[in-house]
Each structure stands twice: as C-alpha cells, then as structure tokens.
Design a protein around this motif. Structure first.
Motif, mmCIF file in Angstrom:
data_model
loop_
_atom_site.group_PDB
_atom_site.id
_atom_site.type_symbol
_atom_site.label_atom_id
_atom_site.label_comp_id
_atom_site.label_asym_id
_atom_site.label_seq_id
_atom_site.Cartn_x
_atom_site.Cartn_y
_atom_site.Cartn_z
ATOM 1 N N ALA A 266 0.098 -0.818 -13.837
ATOM 2 C CA ALA A 266 -0.560 -2.136 -13.808
ATOM 3 C C ALA A 266 -0.684 -2.652 -12.378
ATOM 4 O O ALA A 266 -1.714 -3.230 -11.999
ATOM 5 N N SER A 267 0.358 -2.437 -11.584
ATOM 6 C CA SER A 267 0.321 -2.882 -10.185
ATOM 7 C C SER A 267 -0.742 -2.100 -9.418
ATOM 8 O O SER A 267 -1.451 -2.656 -8.572
ATOM 9 N N VAL A 268 -0.845 -0.832 -9.738
ATOM 10 C CA VAL A 268 -1.826 0.009 -9.055
ATOM 11 C C VAL A 268 -3.237 -0.487 -9.354
ATOM 12 O O VAL A 268 -4.070 -0.609 -8.450
ATOM 13 N N THR A 269 -3.489 -0.786 -10.605
ATOM 14 C CA THR A 269 -4.821 -1.291 -10.977
ATOM 15 C C THR A 269 -5.183 -2.516 -10.135
ATOM 16 O O THR A 269 -6.292 -2.611 -9.598
ATOM 17 N N ASP A 270 -4.242 -3.452 -10.026
ATOM 18 C CA ASP A 270 -4.494 -4.645 -9.204
ATOM 19 C C ASP A 270 -4.848 -4.258 -7.769
ATOM 20 O O ASP A 270 -5.784 -4.779 -7.184
ATOM 21 N N MET A 271 -4.073 -3.344 -7.225
ATOM 22 C CA MET A 271 -4.290 -2.976 -5.827
ATOM 23 C C MET A 271 -5.610 -2.226 -5.656
ATOM 24 O O MET A 271 -6.309 -2.440 -4.658
ATOM 25 N N LEU A 272 -5.953 -1.383 -6.620
ATOM 26 C CA LEU A 272 -7.214 -0.652 -6.509
ATOM 27 C C LEU A 272 -8.389 -1.630 -6.476
ATOM 28 O O LEU A 272 -9.338 -1.453 -5.704
ATOM 29 N N ARG A 273 -8.299 -2.664 -7.279
ATOM 30 C CA ARG A 273 -9.372 -3.657 -7.269
ATOM 31 C C ARG A 273 -9.490 -4.296 -5.890
ATOM 32 O O ARG A 273 -10.578 -4.480 -5.339
ATOM 33 N N LYS A 274 -8.309 -4.597 -5.323
ATOM 34 C CA LYS A 274 -8.299 -5.249 -4.017
ATOM 35 C C LYS A 274 -8.853 -4.332 -2.919
ATOM 36 O O LYS A 274 -9.671 -4.762 -2.091
ATOM 37 N N LEU A 275 -8.414 -3.080 -2.939
ATOM 38 C CA LEU A 275 -8.883 -2.129 -1.922
ATOM 39 C C LEU A 275 -10.377 -1.896 -2.079
ATOM 40 O O LEU A 275 -11.100 -1.686 -1.104
#
Lengths: 217, 217
Positions: free
Chosen positions: B38-47
């Motif tokens: 879930a944290s990765v998904t958030d970060m991927l969106r940001k990147l």
DNA sequence: CTAAATGTTTAGACAAATCTAAAAAAATAA
DNA sequence: TTATTTTTTTAGATTTGTCTAAACATTTAG
C-alpha cells in the motif's frame, strides 16, 4: 537515534548557550533554524521528553549532559568533514560549510574515528574552530575579537566566528586568512572600522567584520 | 530535489528493472524497501506525478529518462563512497554498504566530481560493480555467474551480486575475493554445489552462493 | 471458463515537523 | 502599577511517508 532536525536543534541550542550562559530562548532558536516560534515550542517539548534538554514553559531550554554530548558529536563530525573537504578534496574554506551541514548527520561512529585518523587528528577546522576529540573534549585556545584590539596591537588570525561564503571570500580578498599575523595601524573613532597591516600591506575592515575575526595576541 | 526515500525507491526500481526487462511490480518494490504494498502504491503515484517513473494502475512502474538519470546518480555516489571507504579509510569490503547507503544521499555535484578525481576515477567499486561516469555511462564488462560454469572451466572473480556482510565475510574466509582466478574442479549433481580451486587450495560453495559470484572467463 | 489465489489499490488513520492565527504570559515603559 | 510591547504557547491544519483492513483487479489452476 535522533532525526536530522533534532540534531540541528541540539547543535543550535549548543551554539546559542556558548555565548550567553543562561537559558536559550525560543525566538533565538527560531531565527537560527529559519522557522517559526510555534514550531520551536513543539520541538522543545519533544526534545525535553527525550531528555536531551531541560525545558519549562516560558523559561527557555538548557541542554542535558546527553543533549550536550549529542550536539558536540555533530559539531565534531561537521568540523572533521570540513577538514577533509579542504585538505583532501581541495575545496576552499568558503565552500565547505553547506556540504558539511549534510555530512555531519551521517551516523557511523566507526567512520568518524577512521576519518579523524585519516586526517591525522586535526585540532582545528579550516575556520579555526576547535575539533572536539571522541570524548567531547575541546582543546581550548583563548582568543579575542579583532574588534577589541587597540592601535599598535599585534596578533595572529586564529579563526572566524562567521562562516558565510560572502564573509570568507571577502577576508580572502583582503589577505586575512588563518595564521596570518597583523598589526593594528589605526582605529577609526567615527565608525569603529579598523586599519590593519598584513604582510606589509595596509587594509581596512568594518567594526562588524572585526567582531568576527578571532585573534591570539 | 528528491527526498532520501524517493531516491531509494528510484534506486530499487532501477535495480529491479536491470534483471527482468518488463515493468517493476509493486510487491517486488515493497519487499526491497521493507515496507507494505500500500505504501508503495502511494509512492508510485507520487513519483509518477513528478515524472520520474511512468505508472499505470496494476501495470507496475518504469523509470523515465529523468528517473533513470536520478537513480544512476545515486548509484554512482554509493559506489564512489564505497571506494573511498575501502581505499582511503581501510574499511573491509563487507563493512561499507550501510555507510554508503547514507552517504549516497549527500547532495553536492561538486563533491561527487572531486571525490571521483581524488579516487583517480575508479571504474569499479569494492564489490566489482561498475561505477557510472558523470554522464551516467557504465563501462560494461561482461560476466557470467559462477553457477553457470562447467567442470574444468577457469575464470577470474570480477564481482558479487549480493552485498550483505555475512555473504562477503564468508567469501573472504574461503579466499574468494576480487581478482582471484579459479578453476572448477567438480560440480555436485545432487545439490548443485561447486568445488573450486583457488590459489592451489580446494574449497566448495553452495549453488546459491555460486549464483552471486560473477566471473570473467 | 469459472473459482481460487495472488497482487494491487483505496479508504481511513497516524506520527513527524511544520505552518497560521489567536491566546496567554512575561518584560518593558509610561 | 497599569498599559503596551514582546515573547511564547496553544489550537487546529498541512505534508510526507507510513500503516491496517477491506475492496478490487489480474493471474493461475482445475
């Protein structure tokens, strides 16, 4: 372990308590941290909970022994890295501050000790500031501000108390670098500016600049 | 400028796309980052918003040229610092990874270039990994995994693809360090373990270890 | 080709460090 | 000593990176 921000607060509280002995005020910290007093209050409470400072509302902050130790360790790292940058990588003394501000937070005691050894245990950084040893002890050398000297006084430039690039570049241009010996040829009553002879050349600095040049007589 | 966390994500995405060419999966990143999907998904969106990766839901991530450039720069710094730690501060090859993980985020292009020069522009880090130059170009040297060699093959140890201290210490104990030449004396059919002769001494490694030793024939 | 398993995302929450605006305490001045 | 100014704190919000639980999408197996 502390965050970078916490370490920066401790370092600033340490420096602010070096000069005036009493408690360190919220606003003073806010100014140095380039932040707002409200943020400082929050952080002081946090540092207090971690027993790195003692803090009572409206009374300002004092470092605890643990906080002091932490601050000194950060300062030790900062100054060792500055020596590395100047001595090994040939940076100039006005270029190293900002990089050392980052490097000082690298967390590896082994690295610090090996760096210290690699640099042959330097006693001072490129600005003349003393480097604490691994136990946090400073080899303190007494100095006075250039602004306190009288006409015809002689002295040796031991350090500076201002690390901005603009200030250091200015000194460099005037030939006022570490280790140079100087003589006060005159002091201007009107504005307090100081006339100096360094290496047989006459130059002049404002009172404000003179306050930031540290001299051993 | 990116945060440390963002840089670590980019670096990991880079490494994961080195091997399998396709999109990098959320779970794979989560595992390497020691965090949750879930944290990765958030970060991927940001990147993705920052145009460092291209990302579509459920489709995994690809580095953009900018993201790739950023990742390679972090890797360049990591490897240069590792060389510094081993060559100048006499750390062992199994001691430098964690310190370099911190140093790689120091943000000063000038520092990197001077460090590179100070180290005489090394081409490889202490584990044999190639160091990209300032334009991000690798001087690629082909290698094969020790696990792919056959009986009586000879080769030179060029690198390792696993940097844990435990692994490196083990290799050290067996005398399997960079630059050593070796001969495969036998391969055990049952468990795939490999019998090796290095400097006239016979030793043996498991298939798993052999997979992480990189050889030039 | 449906069902189960695997992989991914959403929703809602939290801690850290910050902010603005407003309230409260302390210091200073008339 | 009362009033004004300065300093500090509180209240409530924001951002970053994280989490859990639950929903949703995709892949794999029977």
């Amino acid at each position: 372990m502390q965050s970078f921000t916490e370490e920066n607060y401790l370092k600033i509280i340490y420096h602010l308590s070096e000069n005036n002995e009493g408690a360190v005020q919220t606003n003073a910290i806010a100014e140095k941290m380039q932040t707002k007093a409200a943020s400082v209050t929050d952080m002081l409470r946090k540092l207090s909970e971690k027993e790195l400072i003692s803090y009572k509302k409206y009374q300002g902050a004092h470092l605890t022994p643990l906080g002091r130790q932490t601050a000194i360790n950060v300062i030790r790292k900062h100054r060792l890295w500055e020596v590395f940058l100047v001595e090994k990588l040939n940076f100039k003394w006005d270029e190293v501050h900002d990089i050392a501000e980052e490097l000082e937070h690298i967390n590896s005691p082994e690295l610090v000790e090996r760096l210290d050894e690699y640099l042959a245990f330097p006693k001072n950084d490129p600005h003349g500031d003393p480097i604490p040893d691994k136990n946090g002890n400073f080899d303190f050398v007494p100095f006075i501000k250039l602004s306190k000297l009288k006409k015809d006084d002689k002295g040796l430039i031991m350090g500076v108390s201002e690390h901005s690039s603009a200030f250091l570049k200015h000194l460099e241009k005037l030939g006022l670098t570490l280790g140079k010996s100087l003589t006060i040829s005159a002091i201007n009553d009107f504005d307090g500016s100081v006339e100096i002879i360094v290496e047989n050349k006459k130059t002049s600095v404002t009172r404000e600049i003179a306050r930031h040049i540290l001299i051993r007589i």
